[in-house]
Design a protein around this motif. Structure first.
Motif, PDB file in Angstrom:
ATOM      1  N   PRO A   1      -1.817 106.999 -29.628  1.00 24.38           N
ATOM      2  CA  PRO A   1      -0.609 107.787 -29.328  1.00 24.38           C
ATOM      3  C   PRO A   1      -0.599 109.154 -30.009  1.00 24.38           C
ATOM      4  O   PRO A   1      -0.225 110.155 -29.389  1.00 24.38           O
TER       5      PRO A   1
ATOM      6  N   SER B   1      -0.713 112.747 -27.977  1.00 22.36           N
ATOM      7  CA  SER B   1       0.409 113.688 -28.049  1.00 22.36           C
ATOM      8  C   SER B   1       0.006 115.035 -28.630  1.00 22.36           C
ATOM      9  O   SER B   1       0.758 115.999 -28.533  1.00 22.36           O
ATOM     10  N   SER B   2      -1.182 115.116 -29.221  1.00 22.67           N
ATOM     11  CA  SER B   2      -1.621 116.380 -29.830  1.00 22.67           C
ATOM     12  C   SER B   2      -1.994 117.421 -28.779  1.00 22.67           C
ATOM     13  O   SER B   2      -1.995 118.621 -29.059  1.00 22.67           O
TER      14      SER B   2
ATOM     15  N   ASN C   1      -1.777 111.191 -20.732  1.00 24.20           N
ATOM     16  CA  ASN C   1      -0.927 112.274 -21.215  1.00 24.20           C
ATOM     17  C   ASN C   1      -1.350 113.635 -20.647  1.00 24.20           C
ATOM     18  O   ASN C   1      -0.832 114.669 -21.050  1.00 24.20           O
TER      19      ASN C   1
END
Length: 296
Positions: free
Chosen positions: A217, A221-222, A245
């Motif tokens: 996660p 998300s980076s 993502n």
């Protein structure tokens, strides 16, 4: 052992009409995809060469090398032989010395020449994916695979690299490799992963299968591009999270392919390597292995 940059030589001269031998050594080695990769290249090049897989541990490496005759052109080495081989070859490339390991031995003129093609594999895989000049790279892991990642990042122009490890003490060897490579490391623990990933544009996971799952996660998300050394049972949970993502993922299979391309080039002396045939062999080998050993 003499330290020699392999830029001074390009492998053995092919001997037309002569069948030469090569092999991959390691323990365990039955899972290796090197035979499929090398055999596909030899077939496409019209070389009547053999390539086998040989089970060999560290104590057995020197005795095995002493049994080889002039029909041998070269060897691929996997774990746990890479560091041991560094002390056994006659001449070694700068990159093998810097990363502390040899994964390729070429026999020429009665001598053994050692190189590390993993670095070439990482650089080629990243460039193929359009990653040419990472500014804020992060490496997950501090083991031997991480040392090759550091060398690859150095070759891509990075001079400051964040490295994430479980314990600061585990970074000592990586720090020594960084000194040899001329790069600066910034160490972080996994509990501080968010800090390490702040502003990152590339994450290189050198962790074994499953070990990076808890960090999926945060990496996803980076927004950073992910390079994952794992190639079996693809995609990994980490790769799935990044892709879901909307991020870019560079698979470990691409590194495996390109390091083998460089090995074939060094061992055969041929420059026109059949990359497409080797890529097909790599994909087929992974699919067969995953069917036989799901979850491995």
């Amino acid at each position: 052992m003499k330290n020699l940059s392999l830029s001074h030589w390009d492998g053995v001269e092919p001997r037309p009409g002569t069948a030469l031998r090569a092999a991959v050594l390691g323990s365990p080695v039955a899972h290796s995809l090197s035979p499929a990769l090398h055999r596909s290249a030899y077939a496409a090049l019209g070389l009547d060469w053999t390539y086998t897989a040989v089970e060999c541990d560290e104590p057995g490496l020197q005795p095995y090398l002493e049994t080889l005759d002039p029909s041998w052109a070269g060897l691929s080495l996997t774990m746990p032989l890479k560091r041991t081989a560094l002390t056994l070859v006659d001449e070694v490339s700068d990159v093998a010395m810097d990363t502390g390991g040899v994964n390729t031995i070429v026999f020429r003129d009665g001598g053994m020449f050692g190189d590390n093609t993993d670095v070439y594999g990482i650089v080629s895989a990243l460039r193929e994916a359009g990653v040419v000049a990472p500014e804020r790279p992060v490496v997950l892991g501090g083991g031997a695979a991480a040392w090759s990642a550091l060398a690859a990042l150095r070759d891509l122009g990075a001079r400051e690299i964040a490295v994430v490890v479980r314990e600061k003490s585990r970074g000592a060897a990586a720090c020594a490799a960084a000194t040899r490579l001329g790069v600066m490391l910034h160490f972080h623990l996994y509990e501080d992963l968010a800090e390490a990933l702040d502003g990152a544009d590339l994450v290189l996971s050198t962790l074994p299968p499953g070990a990076a799952d808890p960090y999926a996660p945060a990496v996803a998300s980076s927004g950073a591009t992910l390079f994952d050394v794992v190639y079996a049972n693809w995609p990994t949970r980490l790769a799935k999270a990044v892709s879901f993502n909307g991020g870019s993922v560079v698979p470990g299979l691409s590194m495996l392919l390109h390091q083998a391309v460089r090995q074939v080039q060094l061992i055969t002396g041929v420059t026109g390597i059949p990359v497409a045939a080797m890529r097909d062999a790599a994909r087929g080998g992974v699919e067969r292995r995953d069917r036989l050993a799901p979850g491995a």
